[in-house]
Motif scaffolding. Structure first.
Motif, PDB file in Angstrom:
ATOM      1  N   GLY A 118      -8.030   9.508 -85.596  1.00  0.00           N
ATOM      2  CA  GLY A 118      -8.973  10.587 -85.354  1.00  0.00           C
ATOM      3  C   GLY A 118     -10.371  10.236 -85.814  1.00  0.00           C
ATOM      4  O   GLY A 118     -10.763   9.072 -85.850  1.00  0.00           O
ATOM      5  N   VAL A 119     -11.100  11.249 -86.209  1.00  0.00           N
ATOM      6  CA  VAL A 119     -12.494  11.097 -86.623  1.00  0.00           C
ATOM      7  C   VAL A 119     -12.563  11.000 -88.143  1.00  0.00           C
ATOM      8  O   VAL A 119     -11.934  11.794 -88.856  1.00  0.00           O
ATOM      9  CB  VAL A 119     -13.337  12.293 -86.137  1.00  0.00           C
ATOM     10  N   LYS A 120     -13.320  10.025 -88.629  1.00  0.00           N
ATOM     11  CA  LYS A 120     -13.544   9.900 -90.071  1.00  0.00           C
ATOM     12  C   LYS A 120     -15.028  10.179 -90.336  1.00  0.00           C
ATOM     13  O   LYS A 120     -15.898   9.473 -89.852  1.00  0.00           O
ATOM     14  CB  LYS A 120     -13.166   8.511 -90.566  1.00  0.00           C
ATOM     15  N   TYR A 121     -15.282  11.223 -91.102  1.00  0.00           N
ATOM     16  CA  TYR A 121     -16.657  11.654 -91.390  1.00  0.00           C
ATOM     17  C   TYR A 121     -16.997  11.355 -92.843  1.00  0.00           C
ATOM     18  O   TYR A 121     -16.234  11.683 -93.748  1.00  0.00           O
ATOM     19  CB  TYR A 121     -16.792  13.155 -91.118  1.00  0.00           C
TER      20      TYR A 121
ATOM     21  N   LEU B  22      -6.504  17.819 -91.284  1.00  0.00           N
ATOM     22  CA  LEU B  22      -7.828  17.467 -91.770  1.00  0.00           C
ATOM     23  C   LEU B  22      -7.679  17.046 -93.231  1.00  0.00           C
ATOM     24  O   LEU B  22      -7.500  17.887 -94.117  1.00  0.00           O
ATOM     25  CB  LEU B  22      -8.789  18.650 -91.645  1.00  0.00           C
ATOM     26  N   VAL B  23      -7.702  15.736 -93.452  1.00  0.00           N
ATOM     27  CA  VAL B  23      -7.532  15.193 -94.799  1.00  0.00           C
ATOM     28  C   VAL B  23      -8.889  15.232 -95.500  1.00  0.00           C
ATOM     29  O   VAL B  23      -9.845  14.589 -95.066  1.00  0.00           O
ATOM     30  CB  VAL B  23      -6.991  13.752 -94.752  1.00  0.00           C
ATOM     31  N   LYS B  24      -8.950  15.986 -96.579  1.00  0.00           N
ATOM     32  CA  LYS B  24     -10.214  16.218 -97.275  1.00  0.00           C
ATOM     33  C   LYS B  24     -10.157  15.632 -98.675  1.00  0.00           C
ATOM     34  O   LYS B  24      -9.213  15.882 -99.419  1.00  0.00           O
ATOM     35  CB  LYS B  24     -10.479  17.728 -97.345  1.00  0.00           C
TER      36      LYS B  24
ATOM     37  N   LYS C 141     -21.322  15.684 -86.664  1.00  0.00           N
ATOM     38  CA  LYS C 141     -20.861  16.953 -87.224  1.00  0.00           C
ATOM     39  C   LYS C 141     -19.634  16.743 -88.105  1.00  0.00           C
ATOM     40  O   LYS C 141     -18.825  15.852 -87.852  1.00  0.00           O
ATOM     41  CB  LYS C 141     -20.500  17.931 -86.101  1.00  0.00           C
ATOM     42  N   ARG C 142     -19.505  17.575 -89.108  1.00  0.00           N
ATOM     43  CA  ARG C 142     -18.293  17.576 -89.923  1.00  0.00           C
ATOM     44  C   ARG C 142     -17.124  18.077 -89.086  1.00  0.00           C
ATOM     45  O   ARG C 142     -17.233  19.117 -88.433  1.00  0.00           O
ATOM     46  CB  ARG C 142     -18.447  18.519 -91.126  1.00  0.00           C
ATOM     47  N   PRO C 143     -15.988  17.361 -89.083  1.00  0.00           N
ATOM     48  CA  PRO C 143     -14.810  17.889 -88.383  1.00  0.00           C
ATOM     49  C   PRO C 143     -14.288  19.124 -89.106  1.00  0.00           C
ATOM     50  O   PRO C 143     -14.322  19.206 -90.337  1.00  0.00           O
ATOM     51  CB  PRO C 143     -13.817  16.729 -88.434  1.00  0.00           C
TER      52      PRO C 143
END
Length: 283
Positions: free
Chosen positions: A105-108, A128-130, A245-247
């Motif tokens: 996925g997307v890494k922000y 969503l891994v935070k 943008k932040r996911p």
């Protein structure tokens, strides 16, 4: 104030405003090829033929050779898999089916807020891994080399965390078997992985591929014990600017929670395939 001084002041204000505006709007794209080597000695059945092992090895090489795109400005970046059409006949097979449940996925990254968000899909469910942006204690060696026309400086560090990978599929059954036999299960030692990075001060942003950041220039190459990430192309200030943008989508979990969920899911998948193979063999 004389007219000459006024003109100089206006020119200074104009130049300062232009520099500040360009700094705020600065953006770039870097394309990275990531290659990960896998120890094949622990994969496959004991009675697997050399031909079958070779086919699995070829699939793994394809699976672990990926191209990512890093879109960045001075404080934020988004790192994601480059979208490509899949070649005919590339899919299929037991192992591919198991690993196909995980989607990159997307890494922000936000180096100002020290935030890391990783959007991952696992068997159709979005997570969503935070976590806090992991920090490495970089040591700059003074060595330099050229990468694609950019002068790069070498830095090294010790990484003390390990992402979820295929080794989890091998460790989990052994741990469960030991626990069932009331044998002592030793806690795994904190990993110490040596990281070598090459960064260029010609692009003075505190960014890099994946989790890597923290150097006074864009990181163009990263080497660990089993993975190489190398930048192949850079576009600075593209005409079509992307929105960074932040996911926000997906169930919010910590990295530890995601690793536990993913390990369990892959174990279930492997057991299902094993049971299916046994029934097929008896039939």
């Amino acid at each position: 104030m004389t007219s000459i001084s006024l003109q100089r002041l206006c020119l200074f204000v104009f130049l300062f405003s232009t520099i500040f505006s360009n700094s705020q709007e600065f953006q770039g794209k870097a394309f990275y090829m990531s290659k990960t080597s896998v120890d094949m000695s622990n994969f496959g059945r004991p009675n697997m033929t050399e031909e079958q092992r070779k086919r699995m090895e070829d699939r793994l090489k394809t699976m672990f050779q990926k191209t990512f795109v890093l879109t960045f400005n001075r404080t934020e970046s988004v790192y994601k898999l480059e979208e490509k059409l899949e070649a005919p006949g590339q899919r299929g097979g037991r192992f591919t089916a198991i690993m196909g449940g995980a989607v990159d996925g997307v890494k922000y990254k936000n180096v100002k807020d020290k935030a890391l968000l990783n959007e991952l899909e696992l068997f159709g469910k979005l997570f969503l891994v935070k976590e806090d942006l992991p920090k490495l204690e970089w040591k700059i060696t003074g060595e330099t080399k050229q990468i694609g026309g950019y002068t790069c400086n070498k830095a090294t560090a010790i990484k003390t965390w390990k992402d979820f990978d295929l080794t989890a599929l091998r460790r989990q059954p052994a741990r469960e078997e030991n626990e069932e036999n009331n044998e002592t299960v030793e806690e795994e030692e904190q990993p110490k992985i040596e990281v070598t990075a090459w960064y260029t001060m010609q692009i003075p942003v505190n960014q890099g591929p994946g989790d890597y950041w923290g150097l006074p220039g864009l990181i163009l190459e990263v080497n660990t014990d089993d993975t190489t990430i190398l930048c192949s192309k850079i576009i600075l200030n593209p005409e079509d600017k992307a929105t960074i943008k932040r996911p926000t989508k997906g169930k919010v979990v910590s990295k530890e929670e995601y690793v536990e969920i993913a390990t369990q899911k892959f174990q279930e998948m492997r057991e299902n395939f094993r049971r299916g193979g046994q029934r097929g063999g008896r039939g």
